[in-house]
Every structure is written in structure tokens, then in C-alpha cells.
Scaffold this active site. Structure first.
Site, PDB file in Angstrom:
ATOM      1  N   GLU A 117       0.847  -1.189   0.000  1.00 24.75           N
ATOM      2  CA  GLU A 117       0.000   0.000   0.000  1.00 24.75           C
ATOM      3  C   GLU A 117       0.882   1.239   0.000  1.00 24.75           C
ATOM      4  OE1 GLU A 117      -2.323   3.026   0.039  1.00 24.75           O
ATOM      5  OE2 GLU A 117      -3.126   1.013  -0.348  1.00 24.75           O
ATOM      6  N   GLN A 118       0.649   2.121  -0.982  1.00 21.76           N
ATOM      7  CA  GLN A 118       1.538   3.274  -1.142  1.00 21.76           C
ATOM      8  C   GLN A 118       1.418   4.283  -0.006  1.00 21.76           C
ATOM      9  OE1 GLN A 118       0.652   5.413  -4.730  1.00 21.76           O
ATOM     10  NE2 GLN A 118      -1.544   5.528  -4.319  1.00 21.76           N
ATOM     11  N   ARG A 124     -16.886   4.365   4.563  1.00 17.90           N
ATOM     12  CA  ARG A 124     -15.789   3.625   3.929  1.00 17.90           C
ATOM     13  C   ARG A 124     -14.602   3.382   4.875  1.00 17.90           C
ATOM     14  NH1 ARG A 124     -13.763   2.851  -1.603  1.00 17.90           N
ATOM     15  NH2 ARG A 124     -15.641   3.818  -2.416  1.00 17.90           N
ATOM     16  N   TYR A 126     -27.727   9.157   2.582  1.00 15.81           N
ATOM     17  CA  TYR A 126     -28.145   8.052   3.440  1.00 15.81           C
ATOM     18  C   TYR A 126     -27.330   8.065   4.731  1.00 15.81           C
ATOM     19  CZ  TYR A 126     -24.207   5.931   0.827  1.00 15.81           C
ATOM     20  OH  TYR A 126     -23.003   5.674   0.214  1.00 15.81           O
ATOM     21  N   ASP A 175     -11.440  -1.783  -9.291  1.00 16.15           N
ATOM     22  CA  ASP A 175     -11.359  -0.649 -10.213  1.00 16.15           C
ATOM     23  C   ASP A 175     -10.206  -0.751 -11.191  1.00 16.15           C
ATOM     24  OD1 ASP A 175     -13.572   0.545  -9.165  1.00 16.15           O
ATOM     25  OD2 ASP A 175     -12.503   2.091  -8.034  1.00 16.15           O
TER      26      ASP A 175
END
Length: 400
Positions: free
Chosen positions: A35-36, A109, A218, A296
Site C-alpha cells: 500500500e503506497q 468507507r 443516506y 477498479d
């Protein structure tokens, strides 16, 4: 001992990469996630976790962690941009469990990201390598060698490119992509619920539709926060970044003439971020030997079906099942994973674009015409046709 000769290397520690890592570790496959970022964190935005996503996440043992931080809406509804007229789309809550076997949650998230990261680290404290960006890789018949941006080289059994919409892994496998500006700019932000009037605190997912724009909001984190996303057709902003800040004034202008409820939410945004939505054709091929793509990196989608992160979660789960089935033949495992996933994800990309046109249709301009349009396009039969096939997908039952 790992089921593979060496760890499987994963480029990217986002939701898709961590889902794959957790699913692989639970099946006895060692992993390294590069992970960068210097610290594990996700941008502050909301996600909708439909039953197909929760089937995968609960199957990975995350139900208690997710239930502790998620919001379970009672319903989804459509509202008209100008008058606020409301149409109920479908029940969520208990009816989702009754129909699909799993609930429908809204989640912040960063909360989902933390739950995944904690579960990975509990199984393998050294699995996540921070401050490490995959720059390139080479493969041979025995494995892959990854070159990190800081010059380090790492050997592994295979590479999974979960490095997002600007994936370097995809670029090396299939060449640089050519994103096309969709003609839409998205505004997003999170609102502390205490700042909102009582009418905007209802535990529902609301989708305001109007000519050339729509707004979704929401609850998150058990109702403590409200997620806001507003998407508007305009051509003068083409920066594809989640961290570009806009202003409240500009956001108000983009929704001039919209109902007061929308402007109340805009005013209450802590920071209004904006990013350009870029469209991409789904890749016809993801894998090459001991390297493949996920999320993605291979099927970025416009956010009009709320399935972008869900697809990455499904990918990670199915990928791990294929590796578990063929741990000594990873090219075969990756090939089968691609076969199982590419048709579904490509269809979601296409249908998401189609849904955007539905949300922004010119027929929504006046209230009388809008009512007829919504009654037709969001009839029970059409809603069922659009969503039932998404929600029924079972990652744990797909035949390998």
C-alpha cells in the site's frame, strides 16, 4: 506453510485488495499487500453494501465488526428535485434478509476498511506493507518479481493488481487506458447528523432525480453521520481525484433551483469534495500468466448502481476460491477467476451508465411529466429487473 510456494503479492491496500488478502489468508495462502500510503486509511465517504456484498463479508467472519459500525436503512426512495415528491422504491431491513438472506447496509468507507485491515493483521501481522508502491513487475514460470517505487524488489508466487482506477499493473499488462470524461462532476461529503433538521435524519436511502443531475444521501455509522453525493452534468472540471476540494458556493450553484432540503445538506457539508467522473470501456482480458487484476483496476464503473466497491469485494472472494482450488497452477486459477467475473462486472459497468441517464432524464423537468416518468421507470417490475440479479449473486456458490 502457505499453499503456494511463495506469498501472493497484492498491489493496493484498498477494500478490494484487503478483501482478497483476507480471503486468501483464511484459505492458507500467504500474502503481502503493498500500500503506497504511509498509514492505512480510506477517504471519508459512504458505501452501500447490498446483500451480495454482505454475503461475502459475513462469509469472511466480519459480521460483528460490520454490524457495530453500519447503518441499516428501512427503505430506499426516489424524490423529485424541485418539489420533493417522494416515491418508495423498495423496503430494505427485514425484507432484504427475507428475500436475499442478507441485509442491506450503509457504511462509512473508513469503517469497512478498518474492519478488513484488522482482520488481515490478526491473521498475519506482517501481511500489509505500508509506504510501498508497486512500480513494475516481471514474471517467469515460477513466480513474479515486483519492483517497488523505492527500489526494493520482492519475489512472490503471483501478483494481483488491486491498485485502483489509475492502476500501474493494468498499464503494464494491457497498456495505458484512455478514460473518457462522462460529462458529469460529483460532489461528495459527510454531514454530522446533529447539524440536520429532523426531517433529514430519517433512516432511509434517498435518491433525488432531476434533469441533468441527481443527489443521493443516506445514514452512516449507526445514524451519526449522513453521506451526501451530488452528481451534475457539466464539462469544465475534469480532475479525477477523490481529494480535490470545492466550495459550498459552487456546489449550491450546481443545484440552483433544487429543493431546500438539498441546499440545507450542502450548507451542512463539512468539506465539499468534487471529482470528475471518467468512463472506461470494460477490459476484454484481465489476466496474463501469474498476474491478474481486481476491482477498479479492471472494471471501474460510474457510481449509478452503487456496486463499485461491491464488485471489488466479490472479486476478492471469488479470486481466493479459485486460488484455493488450484494453488499449484496459479495461471489456471487466475484464468478461471477472470472467466467467472468478467461478464458480470462488464454488465454492471454498462447498466450503471444506463442508470445515470435514467437519473438525469429531461422528462424530470416539470412535476407532472416527472411523476409519469418515475411511475414508469421505477415501477416495482422495473426495480426488480434492475436489482434482483445483482443482489442474488452468491460468491460462495459460484461453480468453479
Amino acid at each position: 506453510m502457505s499453499k503456494t510456494s511463495e506469498p501472493i503479492l497484492i498491489a493496493g491496500g484498498g477494500i478490494g485488495g484487503l478483501t482478497a488478502a483476507l480471503a486468501l489468508l483464511q484459505r492458507g495462502v500467504d500474502v503481502r499487500v503493498f500500500e503506497q500510503a504511509a498509514e492505512l486509511r480510506e477517504v471519508g465517504a459512504g458505501l452501500q453494501l447490498s446483500p451480495n456484498a454482505l454475503r461475502a463479508l459475513f462469509g469472511l467472519g466480519l459480521e460483528p465488526a460490520i454490524r457495530a459500525v453500519a447503518s441499516e436503512p428501512s427503505a430506499k426512495e426516489v424524490r423529485l428535485w424541485s418539489t420533493g415528491q417522494t416515491w418508495k422504491l423498495f423496503d430494505l431491513g427485514a425484507s432484504a434478509v427475507q428475500t436475499y438472506g442478507f441485509p442491506y447496509f450503509m457504511i462509512y468507507r473508513p469503517d469497512l476498511h478498518a474492519a478488513l485491515a484488522n482482520a488481515v493483521k490478526a491473521l498475519s501481522p506482517q501481511a500489509i506493507v505500508l509506504g510501498a508502491s508497486v512500480a513494475s513487475f516481471a514474471q517467469d514460470e515460477q513466480g513474479v518479481t515486483v519492483a517497488l517505487a523505492d527500489g526494493r524488489q520482492v519475489r512472490g508466487a503471483a501478483l494481483v493488481g488491486a491498485d485502483g482506477v489509475h492502476s500501474k499493473t493494468r498499464g503494464q499488462l494491457h497498456g495505458a487506458d484512455r478514460p473518457v470524461f462522462s460529462g458529469c462532476v460529483a460532489w461528495r461529503g459527510v454531514i454530522p447528523v446533529a447539524k440536520l433538521p429532523e426531517a433529514l435524519r430519517r433512516p432511509v436511502g434517498s435518491n433525488w432525480v432531476g434533469p441533468g443531475a441527481h443527489v443521493i444521501h443516506y445514514p452512516l455509522r449507526g445514524g451519526q453521520l449522513v453521506n451526501f453525493v451530488g452528481i451534475v452534468e457539466r464539462s469544465d472540471w475534469q480532475v479525477e481525484s477523490w481529494t480535490e476540494r470545492g466550495t459550498h458556493e459552487e456546489c449550491h450553484r450546481d443545484f440552483a433551483g433544487w429543493h431546500d432540503d438539498v441546499h440545507t445538506m450542502i450548507e451542512c457539508l463539512e468539506v465539499p469534495f468534487k471529482w470528475a467522473l471518467m468512463g472506461r470501456e470494460p477490459l476484454a482480458k484481465w489476466s496474463q500468466g501469474r498476474a491478474t487484476l481486481l476491482g477498479d483496476a479492471c472494471h471501474p464503473t460510474l457510481p449509478f448502481l452503487a456496486q463499485g466497491a461491491v464488485m471489488a469485494i466479490e472479486d476478492g472472494f471469488v479470486l481466493a476460491r479459485c486460488v484455493d482450488q488450484w494453488p499449484t497452477d496459479l495461471p489456471r486459477a487466475f484464468g478461471r477467476y477472470e472467466q467467472l467475473r468478467i461478464e458480470r462486472t462488464s454488465e454492471i459497468v454498462r447498466r450503471s451508465t444506463e442508470n445515470g441517464r435514467r437519473f438525469h432524464n429531461p422528462a424530470l423537468a416539470d412535476a407532472e411529466g416527472a411523476a409519469a416518468y418515475v411511475d414508469r421507470e421505477w415501477s416495482a417490475a422495473k426495480v426488480h429487473e434492475r436489482y434482483d440479479w445483482l443482489f442474488r449473486y452468491a460468491v460462495d456458490e459460484v461453480e468453479l
